[in-house]
Structure formats: C-alpha cells, structure tokens
Enzyme design. Structure first.
Site, PDB file in Angstrom:
ATOM      1  CG  ASP A   8      -1.705   1.615   1.182  1.00  0.00           C
ATOM      2  OD1 ASP A   8      -2.379   1.516   0.252  1.00  0.00           O
ATOM      3  OD2 ASP A   8      -2.138   2.440   2.287  1.00  0.00           O
ATOM      4  CB  SER A   9      -0.014   4.870  -0.470  1.00  0.00           C
ATOM      5  OG  SER A   9      -1.065   5.069   0.041  1.00  0.00           O
ATOM      6  CB  CYS A  71      -2.806   0.470  -3.007  1.00  0.00           C
ATOM      7  SG  CYS A  71      -3.049   2.154  -2.900  1.00  0.00           S
ATOM      8  CD  GLU A 149       0.059   6.243   5.777  1.00  0.00           C
ATOM      9  OE1 GLU A 149       1.730   6.355   6.186  1.00  0.00           O
ATOM     10  OE2 GLU A 149      -0.215   5.309   5.390  1.00  0.00           O
ATOM     11  CB  CYS A 181      -9.292   4.692   0.747  1.00  0.00           C
ATOM     12  SG  CYS A 181      -7.527   5.137   0.969  1.00  0.00           S
ATOM     13  CG  HIS A 183      -4.629   4.976   4.417  1.00  0.00           C
ATOM     14  ND1 HIS A 183      -4.667   4.071   2.751  1.00  0.00           N
ATOM     15  CD2 HIS A 183      -3.835   5.707   5.040  1.00  0.00           C
ATOM     16  CE1 HIS A 183      -3.323   4.621   2.865  1.00  0.00           C
ATOM     17  NE2 HIS A 183      -2.707   5.128   4.205  1.00  0.00           N
TER      18      HIS A 183
HETATM   19  N1  DGL Z   1      -5.018   3.203   0.966  1.00  0.00           N
HETATM   20  C1  DGL Z   1      -4.826   3.140  -0.422  1.00  0.00           C
HETATM   21  C2  DGL Z   1      -6.323   3.559  -1.604  1.00  0.00           C
HETATM   22  O1  DGL Z   1      -6.641   2.545  -0.797  1.00  0.00           O
HETATM   23  C3  DGL Z   1      -4.261   5.064  -1.083  1.00  0.00           C
HETATM   24  C4  DGL Z   1      -4.293   6.173  -0.025  1.00  0.00           C
HETATM   25  C5  DGL Z   1      -3.915   7.244  -1.031  1.00  0.00           C
HETATM   26  O2  DGL Z   1      -2.199   6.947  -0.695  1.00  0.00           O
HETATM   27  O3  DGL Z   1      -4.645   8.419  -1.045  1.00  0.00           O
HETATM   28  O4  DGL Z   1      -6.676   3.868  -1.898  1.00  0.00           O
END
Ligand code: DGL
Length: 267
Positions: A8-9, A71, A149, A181, A183
């Site tokens: 993931d990012s 992600c 984050e 997302c 997150h």
């Molecule tokens: N967790 C990621 C997603 O599912 C990316 C969030 C990001 O880096 O903007 O889209």
C-alpha cells in the site's frame, strides 16, 4: 507455506493484512508501505502506475509467491500493468460498489475514496455496469490519508474533516457507505459517530482475502501449520513507526509471529 506481499501507499493496507492474518495465519507476509510518498490519491496516474510496479517488482525479488495490491488507488491505476509484468498472482482491491448496490434499501449509496480512484477508468467502468436506479454519491476524502498516516485516525481533526466530506452523502440520505480506500476502515469509529449505527458500511477486505485464498489454492501453495510465521514490515519512511502503527491499528496478535522491520533502500 507461501510468502505473500501486501503493498500500500502507507498504513491503509494493514486493514487487509489484519484480515489476511485472521483468515490465513499459516503464511509468511511482507507488508510494504510507501509512506515516504503517501498519499498516492492526489498523484498522477502515470506516477502511481510506475511506482506501484517498481515496488511490486521489489516484493517479487524478496521472494513473494503472491501480491495483494492493498490499495484501491494503485489497483485502479496499475493492476493491469503489474499483472502483465509479474508472473505471480496479483490480487487487487476495488471499492465495493457492487455489494453496496445489492445491499442498499433506498438506492442511495455514498462512496468515499481517493480522487485518483474516483477519476479512474477502472472505477467508472465498474460503475457503468451497475443498475441505473441506484444513485452513487461520490466523495474524495482529501486530507484523510495524511491524518491516518500521522496516527491521528481517532483525533478531533479527523472527525472534523470527515464531517465535511460526509455531509453531501448524509444530506442525500444514503443508507449505505462504501469505504473505497484501505485507510478508511481505520476511521470506522468516527464514521459511526457522524452517521450513526444504521448506515451499512461496505469494506471489501474480507472478500479480497477470500480471493487471495482461492488464488493460493489454485497455485497449490502448500500450507504448513507449525511454529511462528514470519511477518516483515518494510517502510520507505520509518520502519519503527510502521511497526508501532501495525501494533496499534491491527487486531491480530503480533506475538504469534516472528516480527522484523526494515527500511526500504533506495528504490
Ligand atoms: N490506501 C490507498 C487506497 O486504498 C491509498 C491512499 C492514498 O495513498 O491516497 O486507495
């Protein structure tokens, strides 16, 4: 047993890793967070595609038998290219708009995702397959990923920003909310606080891990259920803070695993 890469990012994919450890605890995992470059959601499609491919290649070099692109943003921009380039199973995540369309009672569904996901051809192609009597209220969650984050998922700042982002979805009377997302499941408490208990929240981590399980079975990755399994955390920013976040955000008992944390070299 298999070695599975989860990418993931940043820390968002921990929501998928957590579910993977619940359903498939017998495997080894490498979790790779590109936190030095998060958020991806406001970056260009080409940048996301190139960077995701480089990092997935790194997971392949580390010996992974399968990769979960944990992600939505990277999946939307890069999964086709990554699958074409790597000869191992690559499982992606997509906003659960299809299950949401089946679940909604009043036909109004909120979709909270990154701007890059909402703008992507992949997401819009999926949306076009769904019944036109279902109304999707799309909202980009700008600013939420940096807060998560920074370990502020349960902060007043996150609650205030979420309140702004969810206003349109609430005003439209949505009875279902898609967390598009990885997150965002970490904002579940704040979302419940703002929208109440009755709204259905759709998060696809369980389905993604079931898909991973099917892929592993299809490629006959052997299961060996003995001893502690290896769990390696790699961060492009700060491996110690990634480990601390994993301990804080995941429900899985990390004592059941051999833990290792590494800083991603110059990639
Ligand atoms: N967790 C990621 C997603 O599912 C990316 C969030 C990001 O880096 O903007 O889209």
């Amino acid at each position: 047993m298999a070695l599975i890469g989860v990418f993931d990012s940043g820390v968002g994919g921990l929501s998928i890793l957590d579910e993977a450890l619940r359903q498939l605890p017998q495997h080894d995992y490498i979790y790779l967070a590109d936190s030095a470059n998060a958020p991806y959601g406001e970056r260009s499609s080409d940048w996301i595609a190139d960077r995701s491919l480089v990092l997935c290649r790194h997971l392949l070099d580390e010996g992974c038998d399968a990769i979960v692109l944990a992600c939505n943003t990277a999946t939307a921009q890069a999964i086709a290219q990554i699958r074409d380039s790597l000869a191992i199973p690559v499982i992606g995540v997509e906003p659960g708009i299809k299950p949401a369309a089946m679940r909604t009672q009043n036909g109004i569904v909120g979709v909270l995702a990154t701007e890059a996901t909402l703008k992507s051809d992949k997401f819009n192609a999926l949306l076009a397959t769904l019944p036109s009597n279902c109304q999707f209220i799309k909202q980009a969650g700008a600013g939420l990923v940096p807060l998560i984050e920074a370990g502020k998922a349960n902060s007043e700042a996150a609650l205030e920003l979420l309140a702004i982002h969810l206003q349109g979805i609430q005003d439209a009377g949505a009875d279902t909310l898609v967390l598009g997302c990885t997150h965002y499941p970490f904002l579940r408490k704040a979302i419940r606080k703002l929208l109440g208990e009755s709204i259905a929240i759709i998060d696809t981590s369980e389905a993604v891990v079931k898909q991973l399980k099917r892929q592993l079975e299809a490629t006959a990755a052997p299961d060996a259920k003995h001893g502690k399994q290896q769990l390696t955390f790699i961060s492009s920013k700060d491996e110690h803070s990634l480990l601390a976040m994993a301990n804080e955000l995941m429900y899985s008992d990390m004592r059941l695993h051999h833990i290792q944390a590494k800083l991603l070299g110059n990639i």
